[in-house]
Write a protein that holds these residues in place. Structure first.
Motif, PDB file in Angstrom:
ATOM      1  N   THR A   1      -8.626   0.962  -3.484  1.00 42.07           N
ATOM      2  CA  THR A   1      -8.554   1.982  -4.346  1.00 42.07           C
ATOM      3  C   THR A   1      -7.427   2.579  -4.983  1.00 42.07           C
ATOM      4  N   GLY A   2      -6.186   2.130  -4.264  1.00 40.13           N
ATOM      5  CA  GLY A   2      -4.946   2.728  -4.666  1.00 40.13           C
ATOM      6  C   GLY A   2      -3.719   1.718  -3.634  1.00 40.13           C
ATOM      7  N   ILE A   3      -2.767   1.907  -4.454  1.00 41.43           N
ATOM      8  CA  ILE A   3      -1.405   1.188  -3.896  1.00 41.43           C
ATOM      9  C   ILE A   3      -0.274   2.324  -3.490  1.00 41.43           C
ATOM     10  N   ALA A   4       0.091   2.379  -2.385  1.00 37.69           N
ATOM     11  CA  ALA A   4       1.106   3.277  -2.154  1.00 37.69           C
ATOM     12  C   ALA A   4       2.504   2.575  -1.701  1.00 37.69           C
ATOM     13  N   PHE A   5       3.677   3.198  -1.876  1.00 39.15           N
ATOM     14  CA  PHE A   5       4.627   2.549  -1.270  1.00 39.15           C
ATOM     15  C   PHE A   5       5.947   3.524  -0.853  1.00 39.15           C
ATOM     16  N   SER A   6       6.702   3.124   0.294  1.00 39.21           N
ATOM     17  CA  SER A   6       7.542   4.026   0.868  1.00 39.21           C
ATOM     18  C   SER A   6       8.896   3.502   1.200  1.00 39.21           C
ATOM     19  N   LYS A   7       9.872   3.988   0.542  1.00 46.51           N
ATOM     20  CA  LYS A   7      11.399   3.552   0.851  1.00 46.51           C
ATOM     21  C   LYS A   7      11.943   4.093   1.973  1.00 46.51           C
ATOM     22  N   ASP A   8      10.928   5.156   2.524  1.00 46.39           N
ATOM     23  CA  ASP A   8      11.385   5.786   3.721  1.00 46.39           C
ATOM     24  C   ASP A   8      11.325   4.944   5.160  1.00 46.39           C
ATOM     25  N   GLU A   9      11.527   3.742   5.033  1.00 46.68           N
ATOM     26  CA  GLU A   9      11.454   2.853   6.079  1.00 46.68           C
ATOM     27  C   GLU A   9      12.815   2.012   6.448  1.00 46.68           C
ATOM     28  N   ALA A  10      12.953   1.916   7.823  1.00 50.63           N
ATOM     29  CA  ALA A  10      14.099   0.772   7.999  1.00 50.63           C
ATOM     30  C   ALA A  10      13.568  -0.043   9.038  1.00 50.63           C
ATOM     31  N   LYS A  11      14.245  -1.108   8.943  1.00 48.72           N
ATOM     32  CA  LYS A  11      13.876  -2.384   9.863  1.00 48.72           C
ATOM     33  C   LYS A  11      14.793  -2.663  11.114  1.00 48.72           C
TER      34      LYS A  11
ATOM     35  N   ASP B   1      17.347  -1.771   3.524  1.00 47.77           N
ATOM     36  CA  ASP B   1      17.019  -2.077   2.163  1.00 47.77           C
ATOM     37  C   ASP B   1      15.587  -2.731   2.386  1.00 47.77           C
ATOM     38  N   VAL B   2      14.452  -1.777   2.794  1.00 52.63           N
ATOM     39  CA  VAL B   2      13.212  -2.266   2.912  1.00 52.63           C
ATOM     40  C   VAL B   2      12.062  -1.315   2.365  1.00 52.63           C
ATOM     41  N   VAL B   3      11.171  -1.919   1.811  1.00 49.34           N
ATOM     42  CA  VAL B   3       9.875  -0.714   1.285  1.00 49.34           C
ATOM     43  C   VAL B   3       8.853  -1.394   1.970  1.00 49.34           C
ATOM     44  N   LYS B   4       8.036  -0.268   2.237  1.00 49.75           N
ATOM     45  CA  LYS B   4       6.540  -0.706   2.524  1.00 49.75           C
ATOM     46  C   LYS B   4       5.613  -0.574   1.438  1.00 49.75           C
ATOM     47  N   VAL B   5       4.872  -1.359   1.187  1.00 43.39           N
ATOM     48  CA  VAL B   5       3.874  -1.337   0.236  1.00 43.39           C
ATOM     49  C   VAL B   5       2.533  -1.663   0.798  1.00 43.39           C
ATOM     50  N   SER B   6       1.874  -0.508   0.445  1.00 40.26           N
ATOM     51  CA  SER B   6       0.452  -0.687   1.006  1.00 40.26           C
ATOM     52  C   SER B   6      -1.011  -0.665   0.102  1.00 40.26           C
ATOM     53  N   CYS B   7      -1.899  -1.326   0.345  1.00 40.97           N
ATOM     54  CA  CYS B   7      -3.203  -1.282  -0.480  1.00 40.97           C
ATOM     55  C   CYS B   7      -3.999  -0.676   0.280  1.00 40.97           C
ATOM     56  N   ILE B   8      -4.844   0.336  -0.229  1.00 40.34           N
ATOM     57  CA  ILE B   8      -5.734   1.130   0.627  1.00 40.34           C
ATOM     58  C   ILE B   8      -7.207   1.281  -0.251  1.00 40.34           C
ATOM     59  N   GLY B   9      -8.229   1.326   0.422  1.00 39.05           N
ATOM     60  CA  GLY B   9      -9.513   1.276   0.152  1.00 39.05           C
ATOM     61  C   GLY B   9     -10.564   1.226   1.210  1.00 39.05           C
ATOM     62  N   VAL B  10     -11.733   1.885   1.160  1.00 40.18           N
ATOM     63  CA  VAL B  10     -12.404   2.207   2.338  1.00 40.18           C
ATOM     64  C   VAL B  10     -13.490   0.663   1.795  1.00 40.18           C
ATOM     65  N   GLY B  11     -13.547   0.330   0.605  1.00 38.77           N
ATOM     66  CA  GLY B  11     -14.236  -1.046   0.339  1.00 38.77           C
ATOM     67  C   GLY B  11     -13.516  -2.302   1.293  1.00 38.77           C
ATOM     68  N   MET B  12     -12.580  -2.032   1.685  1.00 41.42           N
ATOM     69  CA  MET B  12     -11.907  -3.204   2.642  1.00 41.42           C
ATOM     70  C   MET B  12     -12.803  -3.354   3.956  1.00 41.42           C
ATOM     71  N   ARG B  13     -13.458  -2.358   4.524  1.00 44.00           N
ATOM     72  CA  ARG B  13     -14.632  -2.441   5.676  1.00 44.00           C
ATOM     73  C   ARG B  13     -15.380  -3.593   5.600  1.00 44.00           C
ATOM     74  N   THR B  14     -15.869  -3.775   4.436  1.00 46.68           N
ATOM     75  CA  THR B  14     -17.115  -4.585   3.940  1.00 46.68           C
ATOM     76  C   THR B  14     -16.560  -5.875   3.257  1.00 46.68           C
ATOM     77  N   HIS B  15     -15.344  -6.019   2.853  1.00 45.71           N
ATOM     78  CA  HIS B  15     -14.802  -7.133   2.074  1.00 45.71           C
ATOM     79  C   HIS B  15     -13.920  -7.812   2.837  1.00 45.71           C
TER      80      HIS B  15
END
Ligand code: ADP
Ligand code: ASP
Ligand code: MG
Length: 411
Positions: free
Chosen positions: A258-268, A344-358
């Motif tokens: 459904t959507g893609i979010a990203f956050s630069k608020d991360e450190a490794k 110097d890292v970013v977390k990129v995420s793909c989100i969707g309830v459809g992933m439950r069945t795909h």
């Protein structure tokens, strides 16, 4: 007649002219016969200024006084909107958090809303008066003003909607809804017509700051329908766009992603050469937990000698220095060769309830990123999301690639 809560963010109340525009939105709902409570943020930039002043005043400030200062931005806009409403013949009064009272716990600066009654607000609205409420603030058990964390007016609005049993909570902001990704970063981002609470919760937690995370949790628990729309739409327009955040069952068609979010608020952080034996993870993460530092993604590699391992994990960027300090102090206890940090890292995420069945969503993602030469440093998944950690310089390329990959360019 319906009972509505309307929330206006900082950009929407940034000047007196914009407050007049807000008043026209309120007027439209009042004239349609609805009972209205309005929640306002501080004028954009105000809260940042107030926070700066507090920090300038003293590095070691009293959090209760921080709240006394930063809550004042919303006090101003609530009074101003009440004045403007009165000037156009609409009965209105301002409400500060303590006057409702909107009860919170004692975690100053990031307080959580506790149970509270909307009886006083309801009585005011029953008498035909618009309630103009200062967002972002409540009153703690010590009777001091408490603020709800940055972006907290969204949570005020949803909590008030639940307390006054509103039919809907309208969040007016500077974009006309929730998009498939941040529209300020990806021009091809598309507005989402309807999004499930669970998806919105992941989007917000993973970096889409259009709604504060706690507001979505609150909406989900109390089943408050939340409608995100733009305050810049003409107040008298007959049809307008927006996004409804609602139950999954109320959504007919859905994409896998459904959507893609990203956050630069991360450190490794990587601990090199940690002993590869039972109990080591507890030794590493115990001191971090004791220091209230949340660890998110965790990767552990077995190294070639079979005796030691490298352990990589992420912490919020704001906690990076503290986490490094905690781990340095615990070095002899944990026993590791070297401590490495990378902001110097970013977390990129793909989100969707459809992933439950795909199946296969992740593989497709890994392949596409590999083709672009983007190296994945860590991965986490849950039922409805996949997150990857990459070098920050690739943020836009990765988000655009995934946006196209999952058919979001042309919803
Ligand atoms: P407000 O001051 O009204 O609370 P915010 O700045 O907190 O507004 O939130 C709105 C901003 O959220 C938008 O301007 C947009 O840049 C950003 N944003 C990030 N991700 C998304 C998304 N997926 N959909 C819509 N807006 C998003
Ligand atoms: N004014 C507060 C902030 O800037 C709360 C909000 O706008 O939601 O964080
Ligand atoms: Mg906001």
């Amino acid at each position: 007649m319906a009972r509505l809560v309307l929330k206006f963010g900082g950009t929407s109340v940034a000047t007196i002219e914009r407050i007049r525009n807000v008043a026209r939105h309120v007027e439209r709902e009042v004239k349609a016969g609805h009972q209205v409570a309005v929640v306002v943020s501080a004028m954009s930039g105000t809260t940042n200024q107030l926070v700066t002043w507090v920090k300038e005043a003293s590095e070691f400030y009293d959090p209760r006084e921080y709240d006394a200062v930063v809550a004042s931005g919303e006090q101003i806009t609530s009074g101003l909107l009440a004045i403007v409403l009165q000037s156009i013949g609409i009965k209105a009064r301002s409400w500060q958090g303590w006057q409702i009272p909107l009860n919170t716990d004692d975690s100053h600066g990031a307080a959580s809303i506790q149970d509270f009654t909307g009886d006083r607000l309801i009585a005011g609205m029953d008498s035909g008066e618009v309630a103009v409420i200062a967002g972002f603030q409540g009153v703690a058990s010590n009777e001091r003003i408490a603020t709800l964390g940055r972006g907290g007016s969204d949570t005020s609005a949803v909590a008030i909607a639940a307390a006054v049993k509103a039919d809907r909570c309208d969040i007016y902001t500077d974009v006309d809804g929730v998009y498939t990704t941040d529209p300020r970063v990806v021009a091809k981002a598309q507005r989402i017509e309807r999004i499930a609470y669970e998806e919105m919760l992941e989007m917000a937690s993973l970096g889409a700051k259009v709604l504060q995370v706690r507001s979505v949790e609150m909406a989900m628990v109390h089943r408050v329908p939340v409608y995100v729309r733009s305050s810049f739409d003409a107040p008298d327009a007959s049809n307008w766009n927006g996004t409804l955040v609602c139950d999954e069952d109320e959504i007919m068609e859905s994409q896998v992603v459904t959507g893609i979010a990203f956050s630069k608020d991360e450190a490794k952080i990587t601990l090199v050469q940690v002993a590869d034996k039972p109990g080591v993870a507890a030794k590493v993460f115990g001191p971090l937990a004791d220091a209230s530092i949340n660890v998110d993604m965790i990767v552990q590699n077995v190294s070639s000698d079979g005796k030691t391992t490298d352990m990589t994990f992420t912490v919020p960027a704001a906690e990076f220095a503290r986490a490094m300090d905690v781990l340095t102090k615990a070095k002899s206890e944990i026993g590791y060769g070297e401590l490495r940090g990378d902001k110097d890292v970013v977390k990129v995420s793909c989100i969707g309830v459809g992933m439950r069945t795909h199946a296969g969503v992740a593989v497709k993602m890994f392949k596409a990123l590999a083709e672009r030469g983007i190296n994945i440093q860590a991965i986490t998944t849950s039922e409805i999301k996949i997150s990857i950690l990459i070098e920050a310089a690739y943020t836009e390329l990765a988000v655009r690639t995934l946006h196209t990959l999952y058919d979001l360019d042309k919803v």
